[in-house]
Design a protein around this motif. Structure first.
Motif, PDB file in Angstrom:
ATOM      1  N   GLY A   1      12.917 -12.756  -0.646  1.00 27.71           N
ATOM      2  CA  GLY A   1      13.856 -12.199  -1.616  1.00 27.71           C
ATOM      3  C   GLY A   1      13.160 -11.713  -2.865  1.00 27.71           C
ATOM      4  O   GLY A   1      13.432 -10.620  -3.362  1.00 27.71           O
ATOM      5  N   GLN A   2      12.224 -12.534  -3.370  1.00 31.79           N
ATOM      6  CA  GLN A   2      11.538 -12.126  -4.600  1.00 31.79           C
ATOM      7  C   GLN A   2      10.612 -10.946  -4.345  1.00 31.79           C
ATOM      8  O   GLN A   2      10.462 -10.071  -5.207  1.00 31.79           O
ATOM      9  CB  GLN A   2      10.765 -13.311  -5.168  1.00 31.79           C
ATOM     10  N   VAL A   3       9.997 -10.895  -3.157  1.00 30.01           N
ATOM     11  CA  VAL A   3       9.155  -9.737  -2.835  1.00 30.01           C
ATOM     12  C   VAL A   3      10.016  -8.479  -2.762  1.00 30.01           C
ATOM     13  O   VAL A   3       9.606  -7.406  -3.230  1.00 30.01           O
ATOM     14  CB  VAL A   3       8.407  -9.973  -1.514  1.00 30.01           C
ATOM     15  N   ALA A   4      11.223  -8.622  -2.226  1.00 26.41           N
ATOM     16  CA  ALA A   4      12.126  -7.462  -2.166  1.00 26.41           C
ATOM     17  C   ALA A   4      12.434  -6.961  -3.571  1.00 26.41           C
ATOM     18  O   ALA A   4      12.442  -5.744  -3.817  1.00 26.41           O
ATOM     19  CB  ALA A   4      13.409  -7.844  -1.433  1.00 26.41           C
ATOM     20  N   VAL A   5      12.667  -7.883  -4.500  1.00 22.62           N
ATOM     21  CA  VAL A   5      12.940  -7.465  -5.882  1.00 22.62           C
ATOM     22  C   VAL A   5      11.734  -6.733  -6.457  1.00 22.62           C
ATOM     23  O   VAL A   5      11.884  -5.730  -7.155  1.00 22.62           O
ATOM     24  CB  VAL A   5      13.299  -8.689  -6.742  1.00 22.62           C
ATOM     25  N   PHE A   6      10.545  -7.237  -6.151  1.00 25.89           N
ATOM     26  CA  PHE A   6       9.318  -6.577  -6.601  1.00 25.89           C
ATOM     27  C   PHE A   6       9.294  -5.118  -6.149  1.00 25.89           C
ATOM     28  O   PHE A   6       9.058  -4.198  -6.944  1.00 25.89           O
ATOM     29  CB  PHE A   6       8.132  -7.354  -6.019  1.00 25.89           C
ATOM     30  N   PHE A   7       9.594  -4.901  -4.871  1.00 19.90           N
ATOM     31  CA  PHE A   7       9.562  -3.520  -4.369  1.00 19.90           C
ATOM     32  C   PHE A   7      10.701  -2.688  -4.938  1.00 19.90           C
ATOM     33  O   PHE A   7      10.531  -1.493  -5.194  1.00 19.90           O
ATOM     34  CB  PHE A   7       9.592  -3.518  -2.846  1.00 19.90           C
ATOM     35  N   VAL A   8      11.845  -3.319  -5.149  1.00 22.90           N
ATOM     36  CA  VAL A   8      12.953  -2.583  -5.760  1.00 22.90           C
ATOM     37  C   VAL A   8      12.563  -2.103  -7.152  1.00 22.90           C
ATOM     38  O   VAL A   8      12.876  -0.977  -7.549  1.00 22.90           O
ATOM     39  CB  VAL A   8      14.224  -3.456  -5.822  1.00 22.90           C
ATOM     40  N   LEU A   9      11.843  -2.949  -7.898  1.00 24.06           N
ATOM     41  CA  LEU A   9      11.395  -2.541  -9.231  1.00 24.06           C
ATOM     42  C   LEU A   9      10.492  -1.315  -9.151  1.00 24.06           C
ATOM     43  O   LEU A   9      10.641  -0.369  -9.935  1.00 24.06           O
ATOM     44  CB  LEU A   9      10.653  -3.696  -9.894  1.00 24.06           C
ATOM     45  N   VAL A  10       9.566  -1.325  -8.192  1.00 28.92           N
ATOM     46  CA  VAL A  10       8.648  -0.187  -8.065  1.00 28.92           C
ATOM     47  C   VAL A  10       9.429   1.081  -7.722  1.00 28.92           C
ATOM     48  O   VAL A  10       9.238   2.140  -8.335  1.00 28.92           O
ATOM     49  CB  VAL A  10       7.588  -0.474  -6.993  1.00 28.92           C
ATOM     50  N   VAL A  11      10.328   0.954  -6.749  1.00 28.83           N
ATOM     51  CA  VAL A  11      11.090   2.136  -6.336  1.00 28.83           C
ATOM     52  C   VAL A  11      11.976   2.616  -7.469  1.00 28.83           C
ATOM     53  O   VAL A  11      12.135   3.830  -7.674  1.00 28.83           O
ATOM     54  CB  VAL A  11      11.909   1.807  -5.069  1.00 28.83           C
ATOM     55  N   ALA A  12      12.530   1.682  -8.245  1.00 31.06           N
ATOM     56  CA  ALA A  12      13.381   2.085  -9.367  1.00 31.06           C
ATOM     57  C   ALA A  12      12.567   2.858 -10.394  1.00 31.06           C
ATOM     58  O   ALA A  12      13.040   3.873 -10.926  1.00 31.06           O
ATOM     59  CB  ALA A  12      14.011   0.862 -10.010  1.00 31.06           C
ATOM     60  N   ALA A  13      11.337   2.404 -10.655  1.00 31.72           N
ATOM     61  CA  ALA A  13      10.505   3.121 -11.623  1.00 31.72           C
ATOM     62  C   ALA A  13      10.224   4.538 -11.134  1.00 31.72           C
ATOM     63  O   ALA A  13      10.386   5.516 -11.887  1.00 31.72           O
ATOM     64  CB  ALA A  13       9.207   2.359 -11.857  1.00 31.72           C
ATOM     65  N   ALA A  14       9.835   4.668  -9.848  1.00 33.00           N
ATOM     66  CA  ALA A  14       9.557   6.003  -9.310  1.00 33.00           C
ATOM     67  C   ALA A  14      10.806   6.874  -9.347  1.00 33.00           C
ATOM     68  O   ALA A  14      10.755   8.056  -9.719  1.00 33.00           O
ATOM     69  CB  ALA A  14       9.035   5.876  -7.883  1.00 33.00           C
ATOM     70  N   GLU A  15      11.937   6.272  -9.004  1.00 36.72           N
ATOM     71  CA  GLU A  15      13.193   7.019  -8.972  1.00 36.72           C
ATOM     72  C   GLU A  15      13.569   7.524 -10.358  1.00 36.72           C
ATOM     73  O   GLU A  15      14.016   8.661 -10.519  1.00 36.72           O
ATOM     74  CB  GLU A  15      14.282   6.093  -8.411  1.00 36.72           C
ATOM     75  N   VAL A  16      13.375   6.670 -11.366  1.00 37.38           N
ATOM     76  CA  VAL A  16      13.720   7.082 -12.724  1.00 37.38           C
ATOM     77  C   VAL A  16      12.835   8.242 -13.170  1.00 37.38           C
ATOM     78  O   VAL A  16      13.326   9.198 -13.772  1.00 37.38           O
ATOM     79  CB  VAL A  16      13.584   5.885 -13.684  1.00 37.38           C
TER      80      VAL A  16
ATOM     81  N   GLU B   1       0.832  -1.206   0.000  1.00 38.68           N
ATOM     82  CA  GLU B   1       0.000   0.000   0.000  1.00 38.68           C
ATOM     83  C   GLU B   1       0.864   1.253   0.000  1.00 38.68           C
ATOM     84  O   GLU B   1       0.557   2.237  -0.678  1.00 38.68           O
ATOM     85  CB  GLU B   1      -0.920   0.005   1.227  1.00 38.68           C
ATOM     86  N   ILE B   2       1.943   1.224   0.779  1.00 38.31           N
ATOM     87  CA  ILE B   2       2.833   2.388   0.819  1.00 38.31           C
ATOM     88  C   ILE B   2       3.452   2.628  -0.556  1.00 38.31           C
ATOM     89  O   ILE B   2       3.682   3.770  -0.964  1.00 38.31           O
ATOM     90  CB  ILE B   2       3.905   2.183   1.899  1.00 38.31           C
ATOM     91  N   THR B   3       3.673   1.541  -1.293  1.00 37.03           N
ATOM     92  CA  THR B   3       4.188   1.660  -2.652  1.00 37.03           C
ATOM     93  C   THR B   3       3.281   2.520  -3.522  1.00 37.03           C
ATOM     94  O   THR B   3       3.756   3.336  -4.313  1.00 37.03           O
ATOM     95  CB  THR B   3       4.296   0.248  -3.247  1.00 37.03           C
ATOM     96  N   SER B   4       1.956   2.348  -3.343  1.00 41.58           N
ATOM     97  CA  SER B   4       1.041   3.160  -4.155  1.00 41.58           C
ATOM     98  C   SER B   4       1.206   4.633  -3.826  1.00 41.58           C
ATOM     99  O   SER B   4       1.207   5.481  -4.728  1.00 41.58           O
ATOM    100  CB  SER B   4      -0.395   2.702  -3.925  1.00 41.58           C
ATOM    101  N   ALA B   5       1.386   4.940  -2.531  1.00 42.88           N
ATOM    102  CA  ALA B   5       1.621   6.342  -2.158  1.00 42.88           C
ATOM    103  C   ALA B   5       2.900   6.855  -2.803  1.00 42.88           C
ATOM    104  O   ALA B   5       2.954   7.983  -3.309  1.00 42.88           O
ATOM    105  CB  ALA B   5       1.694   6.470  -0.641  1.00 42.88           C
TER     106      ALA B   5
END
Lengths: 236, 101
Positions: free
Chosen positions: B59-74, A161-165
Motif C-alpha cells: 500500500g505504501q509503495v503504491a502511494v509512492f508511485f501515485v506521488l510520482v505520477v501525480a507530479a508528472a501529471e501536474v 525504473e519505469i517511473t524514471s522514464a
C-alpha cells in the motif's frame, strides 16, 4: 447498522490528533472547492495536504508524510501558484452558461449517493486474502524508510525504473508544450536585447531624446552631455 | 489502541467526494485540477490505511508511485493549460471546444 466496539476504542491523544487533522483536511478541501479566488484554493489545498500528512504520521507512514509535504506542498502547489500568476489571478469564471443542463445538481446528487454508499461500506467489512510479495510494514526494530526502501529497490524495482522514464517523458512534454511555435517571420525580428539599439538607429539619435530635453532645459549644451551619457550607458 | 481504520476510510471517502463534486461543479480549469489532486490524496489516504490494516508494504509503495505520477501529471497538465489559456481572456473549461467535431 450498529457500530462495532473496536471502532470506538482508541486512546485519547490518538483520537484528538485524528479529529484535528481530519477537520483541517475537510475544511481545506471545502475551501478548495468553494473559494472564488484560485490563489485561495491553492492555499486551502496546502492545508488539506498538511492534514493528510499528519494522518500519514498517525498511521506509521513517516516517509510518505515527509514526501507529501515536500513534493505536494513544496513543489506541486508552488507550480499551481506559478501558473495562476502567469495566467493572471483575476480571470473570470463563466458560470452563467451551462453546456450540460443540470450538471451541478446531478453532480451534488451523485456525490451524496457515493458518500453514503462508501460510508455504509466502511462499517467494518474487510478484504481478506494473500498478502503481496512486499512483506509486512510493521516490523519491530526496522524503520518505515528502511522497509519502504527495501520494497522499492527489490520487489518493485521494475516499476521504479519505469517511473524514471515517465519523469523524463513528462519533462520533455512540458518543454515541448511550453515552447512558442515558430512563425514565418521569426528570424527577421530583432532579439530582445537589441531592440533599443535598432530603434535608435532607425529613428536617429535626435528623435527620441532631444525634444523633451530641449523643452525642459532650453540649452543645447546639456543635451549634448545627456546624449553622450546615454550612449555610454547603452554601450556595454 | 489506535484509531480504527473505518474512520480513515470514511475521511478518505469524504475527501474524495468533495474533490469529485468540485471537479464537476467548478468551471475554472486550475481549480478543477486542484480537485483532481484532492481525489488523489483521498486515494492515498485509503492506500496507507489498508497498508496499516493488512500489515502490507504494498500500500505504501503504491502511494509512492501515485506521488510520482501525480507530479508528472501536474507538470504536463499545467503545461497544456498554459499553452491553451495564454491567448484567452477567461479561464473557463468550456471555452475549449475547438476539438469538438
Amino acid at each position: 447498522m450498529s457500530i462495532h466496539p473496536a471502532v470506538l476504542a482508541a486512546t485519547i491523544p490518538d483520537s484528538i490528533t485524528f479529529a484535528i487533522a481530519a477537520a483541517i483536511s475537510v475544511i481545506g478541501a471545502l475551501g478548495v472547492v468553494l473559494s472564488r479566488n484560485p490563489v485561495h484554493s491553492a492555499l486551502m489545498l496546502v492545508m488539506t495536504l498538511f492534514g493528510v500528512a499528519v494522518l500519514f504520521v498517525e498511521e506509521n507512514a513517516q516517509f510518505l508524510a515527509a514526501v507529501q509535504v515536500i513534493v505536494y506542498a513544496g513543489a506541486i502547489v508552488v507550480l499551481f501558484l506559478f501558473v495562476i500568476m502567469l495566467l493572471g489571478v483575476d480571470r473570470r469564471e463563466v458560470t452563467e452558461r451551462d453546456p450540460l443542463r443540470g450538471q451541478r445538481a446531478v453532480a451534488l446528487l451523485l456525490g451524496i449517493l457515493g458518500l453514503v454508499e462508501v460510508i455504509l461500506l466502511a462499517g467494518g467489512k474487510w478484504p481478506t486474502g494473500a498478502h503481496s510479495a512486499a512483506g509486512a510494514i510493521n516490523v519491530t526494530g526496522r524503520s518505515n524508510v528502511a522497509l519502504l526502501g527495501d520494497a522499492v529497490f527489490t520487489t518493485y524495482l521494475l516499476p521504479f525504473e519505469i517511473t524514471s522514464a515517465l519523469l523524463v517523458i513528462a519533462v520533455i512534454g512540458a518543454v515541448v508544450l511550453a515552447r512558442r511555435p515558430r512563425q514565418a517571420g521569426d528570424r527577421e525580428q530583432p532579439q530582445i536585447g537589441g531592440g533599443d539599439i535598432i530603434t535608435a538607429d532607425v529613428l536617429g539619435p535626435d528623435s527620441l531624446i532631444r525634444p523633451e530635453i530641449e523643452e525642459a532645459t532650453g540649452s543645447s549644451d546639456v543635451h549634448e552631455e545627456l546624449d553622450k551619457s546615454s550612449f555610454e550607458r547603452s554601450d556595454p | 489502541m489506535t484509531i480504527h481504520a473505518s474512520w480513515y476510510l470514511t475521511l478518505g471517502a469524504v475527501l474524495f467526494t468533495i474533490g469529485a463534486v468540485g471537479l464537476l461543479v467548478r468551471r475554472n480549469v486550475l481549480v478543477m485540477f486542484m480537485c483532481i489532486e484532492l481525489m488523489l490524496n483521498a486515494a492515498n489516504l485509503t492506500f496507507v490505511t489498508f497498508a496499516r490494516e493488512l500489515n502490507d508494504t504494498g500500500g505504501q509503495v503504491a502511494v509512492f508511485f501515485v506521488l510520482v505520477v501525480a507530479a508528472a501529471e501536474v507538470v504536463v497538465g499545467l503545461g497544456v493549460i498554459v499553452a491553451i489559456f495564454r491567448r484567452r481572456v477567461g479561464a473557463t473549461a468550456d471555452d475549449v471546444h475547438m476539438l469538438k467535431g
